[in-house]
Scaffold this motif. Structure first.
Motif, PDB file in Angstrom:
ATOM      1  N   VAL A  88     -10.205  23.647 -48.938  1.00  0.00           N
ATOM      2  CA  VAL A  88     -11.111  22.656 -48.357  1.00  0.00           C
ATOM      3  C   VAL A  88     -12.554  22.989 -48.726  1.00  0.00           C
ATOM      4  O   VAL A  88     -13.357  22.093 -49.009  1.00  0.00           O
ATOM      5  N   ASN A  89     -12.886  24.274 -48.746  1.00  0.00           N
ATOM      6  CA  ASN A  89     -14.229  24.674 -49.175  1.00  0.00           C
ATOM      7  C   ASN A  89     -14.495  24.258 -50.613  1.00  0.00           C
ATOM      8  O   ASN A  89     -15.585  23.783 -50.938  1.00  0.00           O
ATOM      9  N   LEU A  90     -13.515  24.437 -51.480  1.00  0.00           N
ATOM     10  CA  LEU A  90     -13.681  24.038 -52.879  1.00  0.00           C
ATOM     11  C   LEU A  90     -13.932  22.536 -52.986  1.00  0.00           C
ATOM     12  O   LEU A  90     -14.814  22.097 -53.735  1.00  0.00           O
ATOM     13  N   LEU A  91     -13.168  21.749 -52.238  1.00  0.00           N
ATOM     14  CA  LEU A  91     -13.377  20.303 -52.242  1.00  0.00           C
ATOM     15  C   LEU A  91     -14.779  19.960 -51.747  1.00  0.00           C
ATOM     16  O   LEU A  91     -15.458  19.090 -52.307  1.00  0.00           O
ATOM     17  N   GLY A  92     -15.210  20.652 -50.704  1.00  0.00           N
ATOM     18  CA  GLY A  92     -16.537  20.409 -50.169  1.00  0.00           C
ATOM     19  C   GLY A  92     -17.626  20.710 -51.171  1.00  0.00           C
ATOM     20  O   GLY A  92     -18.592  19.945 -51.311  1.00  0.00           O
ATOM     21  N   PHE A  93     -17.469  21.799 -51.909  1.00  0.00           N
ATOM     22  CA  PHE A  93     -18.489  22.170 -52.881  1.00  0.00           C
ATOM     23  C   PHE A  93     -18.506  21.226 -54.078  1.00  0.00           C
ATOM     24  O   PHE A  93     -19.551  21.023 -54.698  1.00  0.00           O
ATOM     25  N   VAL A  94     -17.368  20.638 -54.402  1.00  0.00           N
ATOM     26  CA  VAL A  94     -17.349  19.622 -55.452  1.00  0.00           C
ATOM     27  C   VAL A  94     -18.254  18.450 -55.048  1.00  0.00           C
ATOM     28  O   VAL A  94     -19.055  17.952 -55.854  1.00  0.00           O
ATOM     29  N   VAL A  95     -18.142  18.028 -53.795  1.00  0.00           N
ATOM     30  CA  VAL A  95     -18.983  16.930 -53.317  1.00  0.00           C
ATOM     31  C   VAL A  95     -20.442  17.374 -53.224  1.00  0.00           C
ATOM     32  O   VAL A  95     -21.357  16.611 -53.550  1.00  0.00           O
ATOM     33  N   TYR A  96     -20.671  18.607 -52.775  1.00  0.00           N
ATOM     34  CA  TYR A  96     -22.048  19.119 -52.703  1.00  0.00           C
ATOM     35  C   TYR A  96     -22.766  18.970 -54.041  1.00  0.00           C
ATOM     36  O   TYR A  96     -23.943  18.606 -54.096  1.00  0.00           O
ATOM     37  N   TYR A  97     -22.048  19.267 -55.116  1.00  0.00           N
ATOM     38  CA  TYR A  97     -22.681  19.270 -56.436  1.00  0.00           C
ATOM     39  C   TYR A  97     -22.697  17.894 -57.102  1.00  0.00           C
ATOM     40  O   TYR A  97     -23.522  17.643 -57.969  1.00  0.00           O
ATOM     41  N   THR A  98     -21.791  17.028 -56.722  1.00  0.00           N
ATOM     42  CA  THR A  98     -21.777  15.692 -57.320  1.00  0.00           C
ATOM     43  C   THR A  98     -22.545  14.679 -56.479  1.00  0.00           C
ATOM     44  O   THR A  98     -22.921  13.615 -56.980  1.00  0.00           O
ATOM     45  N   MET A 151     -23.554  16.671 -47.023  1.00  0.00           N
ATOM     46  CA  MET A 151     -22.303  15.910 -47.099  1.00  0.00           C
ATOM     47  C   MET A 151     -21.348  16.548 -48.100  1.00  0.00           C
ATOM     48  O   MET A 151     -21.727  16.784 -49.246  1.00  0.00           O
ATOM     49  N   PRO A 152     -20.102  16.841 -47.670  1.00  0.00           N
ATOM     50  CA  PRO A 152     -19.558  16.653 -46.331  1.00  0.00           C
ATOM     51  C   PRO A 152     -19.988  17.763 -45.386  1.00  0.00           C
ATOM     52  O   PRO A 152     -20.401  18.838 -45.833  1.00  0.00           O
ATOM     53  N   SER A 153     -19.873  17.495 -44.096  1.00  0.00           N
ATOM     54  CA  SER A 153     -20.158  18.521 -43.099  1.00  0.00           C
ATOM     55  C   SER A 153     -18.950  19.442 -42.971  1.00  0.00           C
ATOM     56  O   SER A 153     -17.956  19.087 -42.332  1.00  0.00           O
ATOM     57  N   LEU A 154     -19.052  20.616 -43.584  1.00  0.00           N
ATOM     58  CA  LEU A 154     -17.942  21.571 -43.451  1.00  0.00           C
ATOM     59  C   LEU A 154     -17.892  22.156 -42.043  1.00  0.00           C
ATOM     60  O   LEU A 154     -16.861  22.676 -41.616  1.00  0.00           O
ATOM     61  N   GLY A 203     -16.748  15.140 -43.686  1.00  0.00           N
ATOM     62  CA  GLY A 203     -16.167  16.451 -43.425  1.00  0.00           C
ATOM     63  C   GLY A 203     -14.747  16.345 -42.901  1.00  0.00           C
ATOM     64  O   GLY A 203     -13.855  17.103 -43.311  1.00  0.00           O
ATOM     65  N   ILE A 204     -14.526  15.409 -41.989  1.00  0.00           N
ATOM     66  CA  ILE A 204     -13.184  15.169 -41.460  1.00  0.00           C
ATOM     67  C   ILE A 204     -12.244  14.743 -42.580  1.00  0.00           C
ATOM     68  O   ILE A 204     -11.102  15.224 -42.679  1.00  0.00           O
ATOM     69  N   THR A 205     -12.733  13.858 -43.431  1.00  0.00           N
ATOM     70  CA  THR A 205     -11.921  13.385 -44.560  1.00  0.00           C
ATOM     71  C   THR A 205     -11.607  14.512 -45.520  1.00  0.00           C
ATOM     72  O   THR A 205     -10.471  14.634 -46.012  1.00  0.00           O
ATOM     73  N   THR A 206     -12.591  15.358 -45.792  1.00  0.00           N
ATOM     74  CA  THR A 206     -12.375  16.493 -46.703  1.00  0.00           C
ATOM     75  C   THR A 206     -11.305  17.418 -46.162  1.00  0.00           C
ATOM     76  O   THR A 206     -10.424  17.877 -46.905  1.00  0.00           O
ATOM     77  N   ALA A 207     -11.372  17.712 -44.865  1.00  0.00           N
ATOM     78  CA  ALA A 207     -10.356  18.568 -44.255  1.00  0.00           C
ATOM     79  C   ALA A 207      -8.978  17.920 -44.326  1.00  0.00           C
ATOM     80  O   ALA A 207      -7.987  18.576 -44.681  1.00  0.00           O
ATOM     81  N   ALA A 208      -8.909  16.622 -44.003  1.00  0.00           N
ATOM     82  CA  ALA A 208      -7.623  15.922 -44.001  1.00  0.00           C
ATOM     83  C   ALA A 208      -7.025  15.856 -45.404  1.00  0.00           C
ATOM     84  O   ALA A 208      -5.823  16.117 -45.602  1.00  0.00           O
ATOM     85  N   VAL A 209      -7.858  15.553 -46.398  1.00  0.00           N
ATOM     86  CA  VAL A 209      -7.377  15.485 -47.783  1.00  0.00           C
ATOM     87  C   VAL A 209      -6.951  16.870 -48.264  1.00  0.00           C
ATOM     88  O   VAL A 209      -5.916  17.021 -48.924  1.00  0.00           O
TER      89      VAL A 209
END
Length: 237
Positions: A88-98, A151-154, A203-209
């Motif tokens: 989930v952290n990796l997904l979050g960081f992908v969004v952070y950078y894009t 975004m997202p809020s981890l 953040g909720i979506t990132t966790a769920a995905v």
């Protein structure tokens, strides 16, 4: 994120995300439309400052304590919990950078102008520090790596992972506690001007995905399962 700030690669979203938040979640008051952050900034209460500060203090200790509990009760579940957390952290960081995005407090302090290298800010958490005459949150946020990663809020994603994995490992009492902490952190993120509602939903979506992909695909991949079983045999001793 200090070595390679995300704003070096893509445009930082400031005014557009503020406008999106006001359009979809705006609150009418005094003949104007306020974002939820602006509304709560104008209607803050000391007891809410204390409550939300306590909730925000939980976002690291609660996952860590749950991980310690799993270490002593179900180490295989611990491995899956930790791996999901990492994924989930990796997904979050992908969004952070894009999709670099400024937090609400940035607009409150600097408007819509992009200022690279802006230091972190405690925002509403400063009221918690002031109430107890401590320096807890100021010392934490002064070391922030990048403010344009709202975004997202981890903060909103982490407790949801704990809540998901707690379903089969703790009793109903602790599940209710985890659920309360989860919702409390979601509210605190907005009330304290650290995140927009859209950040929390992301953040909720990132966790769920992340949980879905991990449980439905990664766990069922033979190469991954072999690796987890090897780790399990190692940590089991």
């Amino acid at each position: 994120m200090k070595a390679a700030p995300n704003y070096m690669f893509f445009k930082v979203h400031i005014a557009d995300i503020y406008g999106f938040e006001k359009h979809w979640f705006g609150i009418h008051e005094g003949g104007q439309i306020l974002t939820p952050n602006e509304y709560w900034l104008a209607h803050s209460q000391s007891w809410i400052d204390v409550m939300t500060g306590i909730f925000y203090l939980c976002w690291v200790p609660v996952p860590l304590m749950f991980a310690v509990y799993l270490f002593f009760t179900d180490r295989l579940a611990l491995l899956h919990f930790a791996a999901t957390f990492f994924f989930v952290n990796l997904l979050g960081f992908v969004v952070y950078y894009t999709f670099p995005a400024a937090p609400p407090w940035y607009v409150q302090l600097h408007g819509f102008e992009f200022i690279p290298g802006t230091p972190g800010n405690t925002a509403g958490l400063a009221r918690f520090d002031a109430y107890f005459q401590v320096n807890i949150f100021h010392s934490l946020y002064s070391k922030g790596s990048n403010v344009f990663a709202a975004m997202p809020s981890l903060h909103s994603a982490y407790p949801l992972i704990v809540l998901y994995y707690s379903r089969h490992h703790v009793n109903r009492f602790f599940q209710v506690i985890f659920a309360t902490v989860t919702v409390g952190i979601w509210f605190a993120a907005v009330y304290l001007s650290h995140h927009y509602i859209v950040d929390v939903l992301a953040g909720i979506t990132t966790a769920a995905v992340g949980i879905f992909i991990y449980r439905k695909f990664l766990m069922k991949a033979s190469f991954y399962d072999r690796g987890i079983q090897w780790l399990y045999s190692f940590v089991r001793g």
